[in-house]
Motif scaffolding. Structure first.
Motif, PDB file in Angstrom:
ATOM      1  N   ASP A 190       0.593  -1.220  -0.156  1.00 62.17           N
ATOM      2  CA  ASP A 190      -0.154   0.003   0.034  1.00 62.17           C
ATOM      3  C   ASP A 190       0.728   1.379  -0.018  1.00 62.17           C
ATOM      4  O   ASP A 190       0.727   1.875   0.855  1.00 62.17           O
ATOM      5  CB  ASP A 190      -0.956  -0.073   1.181  1.00 62.17           C
ATOM      6  N   ILE A 191       1.855   1.371  -0.718  1.00 62.81           N
ATOM      7  CA  ILE A 191       2.471   2.395  -1.107  1.00 62.81           C
ATOM      8  C   ILE A 191       2.129   3.741  -1.764  1.00 62.81           C
ATOM      9  O   ILE A 191       1.983   4.818  -1.175  1.00 62.81           O
ATOM     10  CB  ILE A 191       3.963   2.004  -1.846  1.00 62.81           C
ATOM     11  N   MET A 192       1.087   3.177  -2.819  1.00 65.91           N
ATOM     12  CA  MET A 192       0.411   4.366  -3.338  1.00 65.91           C
ATOM     13  C   MET A 192      -1.060   4.344  -2.826  1.00 65.91           C
ATOM     14  O   MET A 192      -1.375   3.311  -2.560  1.00 65.91           O
ATOM     15  CB  MET A 192       0.561   4.350  -4.755  1.00 65.91           C
ATOM     16  N   ASP A 193      -1.651   5.300  -3.092  1.00 68.25           N
ATOM     17  CA  ASP A 193      -3.037   5.443  -2.750  1.00 68.25           C
ATOM     18  C   ASP A 193      -4.071   4.988  -3.817  1.00 68.25           C
ATOM     19  O   ASP A 193      -4.808   6.079  -4.508  1.00 68.25           O
ATOM     20  CB  ASP A 193      -3.650   6.787  -2.028  1.00 68.25           C
ATOM     21  N   ASP A 194      -4.083   3.893  -4.283  1.00 71.31           N
ATOM     22  CA  ASP A 194      -4.695   3.506  -5.538  1.00 71.31           C
ATOM     23  C   ASP A 194      -4.292   3.716  -6.948  1.00 71.31           C
ATOM     24  O   ASP A 194      -4.397   2.847  -8.047  1.00 71.31           O
ATOM     25  CB  ASP A 194      -6.197   4.014  -5.546  1.00 71.31           C
ATOM     26  N   ASN A 195      -3.512   4.914  -7.295  1.00 71.09           N
ATOM     27  CA  ASN A 195      -3.186   5.222  -8.348  1.00 71.09           C
ATOM     28  C   ASN A 195      -1.769   6.238  -8.301  1.00 71.09           C
ATOM     29  O   ASN A 195      -1.334   6.256  -6.863  1.00 71.09           O
ATOM     30  CB  ASN A 195      -4.192   5.864  -9.544  1.00 71.09           C
ATOM     31  N   THR A 196      -1.236   6.633  -9.572  1.00 70.06           N
ATOM     32  CA  THR A 196       0.033   7.615  -9.510  1.00 70.06           C
ATOM     33  C   THR A 196      -0.298   8.966  -9.694  1.00 70.06           C
ATOM     34  O   THR A 196       0.532   9.669 -10.169  1.00 70.06           O
ATOM     35  CB  THR A 196       0.934   6.917 -10.381  1.00 70.06           C
ATOM     36  N   GLU A 197      -1.667   9.385  -9.700  1.00 63.91           N
ATOM     37  CA  GLU A 197      -2.085  10.648 -10.321  1.00 63.91           C
ATOM     38  C   GLU A 197      -1.491  11.758  -9.376  1.00 63.91           C
ATOM     39  O   GLU A 197      -0.744  12.751  -9.919  1.00 63.91           O
ATOM     40  CB  GLU A 197      -3.453  10.863 -10.317  1.00 63.91           C
ATOM     41  N   ALA A 198      -1.523  11.676  -8.100  1.00 61.52           N
ATOM     42  CA  ALA A 198      -0.981  12.676  -7.213  1.00 61.52           C
ATOM     43  C   ALA A 198       0.686  12.457  -7.444  1.00 61.52           C
ATOM     44  O   ALA A 198       1.251  13.564  -7.426  1.00 61.52           O
ATOM     45  CB  ALA A 198      -1.593  12.483  -6.147  1.00 61.52           C
ATOM     46  N   PHE A 199       0.928  11.279  -7.400  1.00 64.14           N
ATOM     47  CA  PHE A 199       2.465  11.231  -7.301  1.00 64.14           C
ATOM     48  C   PHE A 199       3.017  11.833  -8.405  1.00 64.14           C
ATOM     49  O   PHE A 199       4.156  12.576  -8.457  1.00 64.14           O
ATOM     50  CB  PHE A 199       3.043   9.698  -7.391  1.00 64.14           C
ATOM     51  N   THR A 200       2.459  11.899  -9.749  1.00 65.29           N
ATOM     52  CA  THR A 200       3.036  12.318 -10.950  1.00 65.29           C
ATOM     53  C   THR A 200       2.805  13.668 -10.821  1.00 65.29           C
ATOM     54  O   THR A 200       3.676  14.723 -11.306  1.00 65.29           O
ATOM     55  CB  THR A 200       2.370  11.675 -12.181  1.00 65.29           C
ATOM     56  N   ALA A 201       1.710  14.419 -10.582  1.00 66.19           N
ATOM     57  CA  ALA A 201       1.185  15.712 -10.763  1.00 66.19           C
ATOM     58  C   ALA A 201       2.137  16.581  -9.972  1.00 66.19           C
ATOM     59  O   ALA A 201       2.366  17.605 -10.107  1.00 66.19           O
ATOM     60  CB  ALA A 201      -0.491  15.807 -10.233  1.00 66.19           C
ATOM     61  N   TYR A 202       2.349  16.145  -8.595  1.00 63.75           N
ATOM     62  CA  TYR A 202       3.132  16.930  -7.623  1.00 63.75           C
ATOM     63  C   TYR A 202       4.831  16.424  -7.708  1.00 63.75           C
ATOM     64  O   TYR A 202       5.523  16.802  -6.925  1.00 63.75           O
ATOM     65  CB  TYR A 202       2.851  16.779  -6.306  1.00 63.75           C
ATOM     66  N   ASP A 203       4.961  15.636  -8.922  1.00 67.86           N
ATOM     67  CA  ASP A 203       6.599  15.384  -8.836  1.00 67.86           C
ATOM     68  C   ASP A 203       7.217  14.888  -7.590  1.00 67.86           C
ATOM     69  O   ASP A 203       8.103  15.443  -7.222  1.00 67.86           O
ATOM     70  CB  ASP A 203       7.156  16.577  -9.444  1.00 67.86           C
ATOM     71  N   HIS A 226      -4.101  -1.989  -2.215  1.00 67.48           N
ATOM     72  CA  HIS A 226      -4.279  -0.657  -2.911  1.00 67.48           C
ATOM     73  C   HIS A 226      -3.337  -0.292  -4.020  1.00 67.48           C
ATOM     74  O   HIS A 226      -3.798   0.546  -4.875  1.00 67.48           O
ATOM     75  CB  HIS A 226      -4.335   0.463  -1.825  1.00 67.48           C
ATOM     76  N   ASP A 227      -2.496  -1.285  -4.116  1.00 70.52           N
ATOM     77  CA  ASP A 227      -1.330  -0.882  -5.183  1.00 70.52           C
ATOM     78  C   ASP A 227      -2.013  -1.782  -6.589  1.00 70.52           C
ATOM     79  O   ASP A 227      -1.225  -1.741  -7.518  1.00 70.52           O
ATOM     80  CB  ASP A 227       0.049  -1.465  -4.978  1.00 70.52           C
ATOM     81  N   LEU A 228      -2.902  -2.534  -6.355  1.00 69.81           N
ATOM     82  CA  LEU A 228      -3.442  -3.603  -7.230  1.00 69.81           C
ATOM     83  C   LEU A 228      -4.678  -3.208  -7.720  1.00 69.81           C
ATOM     84  O   LEU A 228      -5.280  -4.207  -8.352  1.00 69.81           O
ATOM     85  CB  LEU A 228      -3.218  -5.039  -6.386  1.00 69.81           C
ATOM     86  N   TYR A 229      -5.521  -2.324  -7.386  1.00 69.17           N
ATOM     87  CA  TYR A 229      -6.688  -2.010  -7.820  1.00 69.17           C
ATOM     88  C   TYR A 229      -6.728  -1.155  -9.295  1.00 69.17           C
ATOM     89  O   TYR A 229      -7.350  -0.121  -9.570  1.00 69.17           O
ATOM     90  CB  TYR A 229      -7.294  -0.925  -7.041  1.00 69.17           C
ATOM     91  N   GLY A 230      -6.002  -1.999 -10.252  1.00 69.50           N
ATOM     92  CA  GLY A 230      -6.097  -1.764 -11.517  1.00 69.50           C
ATOM     93  C   GLY A 230      -5.024  -0.802 -11.985  1.00 69.50           C
ATOM     94  O   GLY A 230      -4.806  -0.176 -13.329  1.00 69.50           O
ATOM     95  N   HIS A 237       6.130   0.949 -12.198  1.00 69.22           N
ATOM     96  CA  HIS A 237       6.938   1.640 -12.833  1.00 69.22           C
ATOM     97  C   HIS A 237       7.649   2.923 -12.194  1.00 69.22           C
ATOM     98  O   HIS A 237       8.568   2.993 -12.216  1.00 69.22           O
ATOM     99  CB  HIS A 237       6.303   2.040 -14.272  1.00 69.22           C
ATOM    100  N   SER A 238       6.553   3.448 -11.519  1.00 72.17           N
ATOM    101  CA  SER A 238       7.040   4.818 -10.920  1.00 72.17           C
ATOM    102  C   SER A 238       7.977   4.376  -9.740  1.00 72.17           C
ATOM    103  O   SER A 238       8.765   5.115  -9.293  1.00 72.17           O
ATOM    104  CB  SER A 238       5.597   5.325 -10.249  1.00 72.17           C
ATOM    105  N   LEU A 239       7.778   3.333  -8.766  1.00 73.02           N
ATOM    106  CA  LEU A 239       8.542   3.075  -7.753  1.00 73.02           C
ATOM    107  C   LEU A 239       9.842   2.596  -8.583  1.00 73.02           C
ATOM    108  O   LEU A 239      10.882   2.933  -7.792  1.00 73.02           O
ATOM    109  CB  LEU A 239       7.981   1.734  -6.941  1.00 73.02           C
TER     110      LEU A 239
END
Length: 375
Positions: A190-203, A226-230, A237-239
């Motif tokens: 559960d490193i990400m909160d479902d997706n990488t949208e915020a991770f990418t948006a906020y660099d 939560h890392d596996l919900y699609g 890749h991000s990690l």
């Protein structure tokens, strides 16, 4: 099973609504009429069920956060009412069994209402603090295998990196592991909160890369539910791009002071085709130290009979908000904390981040610093 879950949530929300409405009616009593008291009750039930319907229909993004926030608001109102009731009951017990002079009832009522407001606000402040200000839990573990030198392991599960928990939290984690002089950081899911949208948006990749570079042996992680919900591929890749070593049903051997140490990582059981732990252990030398990253603590009993020296897990959040920590404890062999069970040692963290909303009550944002020694 899904229907049972929704029915349970529906019933809980109605009970919370009733409790919150009664609590608010009592608090507003000096300033409202009977008609307004009824309106308060009706309004709370309308808000509850409207938010529930919007969430089920997925009318807007992150609708579950609105339901969770409203449920927490009502929960804190009910907790406040219970605390005030206990204090009021204690007051009358003192009055009944002692010579203490009874205060004017209107003065008592006003004082209780002021105290209720203070407690209600205090609960929110404390819960917010517990979610964002982590504590370092330290534990020294001696395993029954030779080790040339101790290994200092930092454990941070359930970061749930997203809009509410991002760059500052990653930088804070880096400072904590550096101050703790950790050799390695393990992140069991559960490193990400479902997706990488915020991770990418906020660099946030630069912050995570700096974190990985700050530890002698780097950062190793597995994926949680939560890392596996699609979004498994973009998250992975991000990690990896940031320097995190992913152990998805995989093993790796570290060399620490000429001492081999095996890291074994499992997918969360949300991935049905994940490899059995016994198959992963067949790839390692079981006479050497073995550390397992497994997101959920659900297989601890089975793992305690295997040659695993240390398992680190998360997932439970220790309930995150009281009294859910009692439920977590009841349904898990080890729902939170540390215990030596069978042949191994087990650490289940409440998590460094949080799920849904940034509040914790009865649990605390944390990292573990495990000092691993051999015989």
């Amino acid at each position: 099973m899904r229907y049972a879950f929704f029915i349970t949530i529906f019933v809980l929300l109605q009970l919370f609504s009733l409790g919150a409405a009664l609590s608010l009616q009592w608090w507003l009593q000096p300033w409202t009429t009977t008609t307004l008291q009824t309106a308060v009750m009706v309004t709370i039930f309308i808000i509850t069920n409207s938010l529930l319907l919007l969430s089920v229909k997925r009318v807007f993004a992150n609708s579950y956060r609105w339901v969770s926030s409203w449920m927490l608001f009502m929960h804190f109102m009910v907790l406040t009412a219970l605390l005030i009731s206990l204090l009021y009951g204690g007051y009358w017990l003192i009055v009944t069994f002692t010579d203490y002079r009874v205060l004017n009832p209107s003065v008592v009522a006003t004082g209780l209402r002021v105290l209720a407001l203070v407690i209600f606000i205090g609960l929110f402040i404390y819960a917010l603090y517990s979610a964002y200000v982590p504590v370092v839990r330290k534990k020294t573990i001696s395993i029954n295998k030779p080790m040339v030198r101790q290994l200092r392991i930092a454990v941070a599960s359930d970061l749930h990196i997203g809009r509410l928990f991002g760059r500052d939290a990653i930088d804070r984690l880096r400072r904590l592991v550096v101050q703790s002089e950790a050799d390695i950081l393990l992140m069991p899911g559960d490193i990400m909160d479902d997706n990488t949208e915020a991770f990418t948006a906020y660099d946030m990749q630069a912050n995570l890369t700096e974190l990985c570079a700050s530890l002698p042996y780097g950062v190793y992680a597995t994926l949680g539910n939560h890392d596996l919900y699609g979004h498994e591929q973009p998250i992975s890749h991000s990690l990896r791009s940031a320097g995190v070593h992913l152990l998805n049903d995989d093993v790796v051997c570290l060399t620490h002071q000429d001492q081999p140490i095996w890291l074994v990582g499992r997918f969360d059981n949300h991935k049905r085709e994940r490899v059995a732990t016994t198959e992963l252990l067949a790839q390692v030398d079981v006479d050497e130290p073995i550390i397992l990253l497994d997101h959920r603590p659900s297989d601890i009993v089975e793992h305690s009979q295997l040659p695993i020296d240390l398992q680190v897990s998360g997932h439970t959040h220790n309930g995150q908000v009281f009294p859910a920590n009692f439920i977590v404890s009841a349904i898990n062999r080890l729902g939170y904390g540390y215990e030596a069970i069978g042949r191994g040692h087990f650490v289940v963290s409440s998590g460094y981040g949080f799920w849904g909303i940034p509040f914790r009550l009865g649990s605390r944002s944390e990292i573990w610093l495990v000092t691993l020694n051999g015989k």
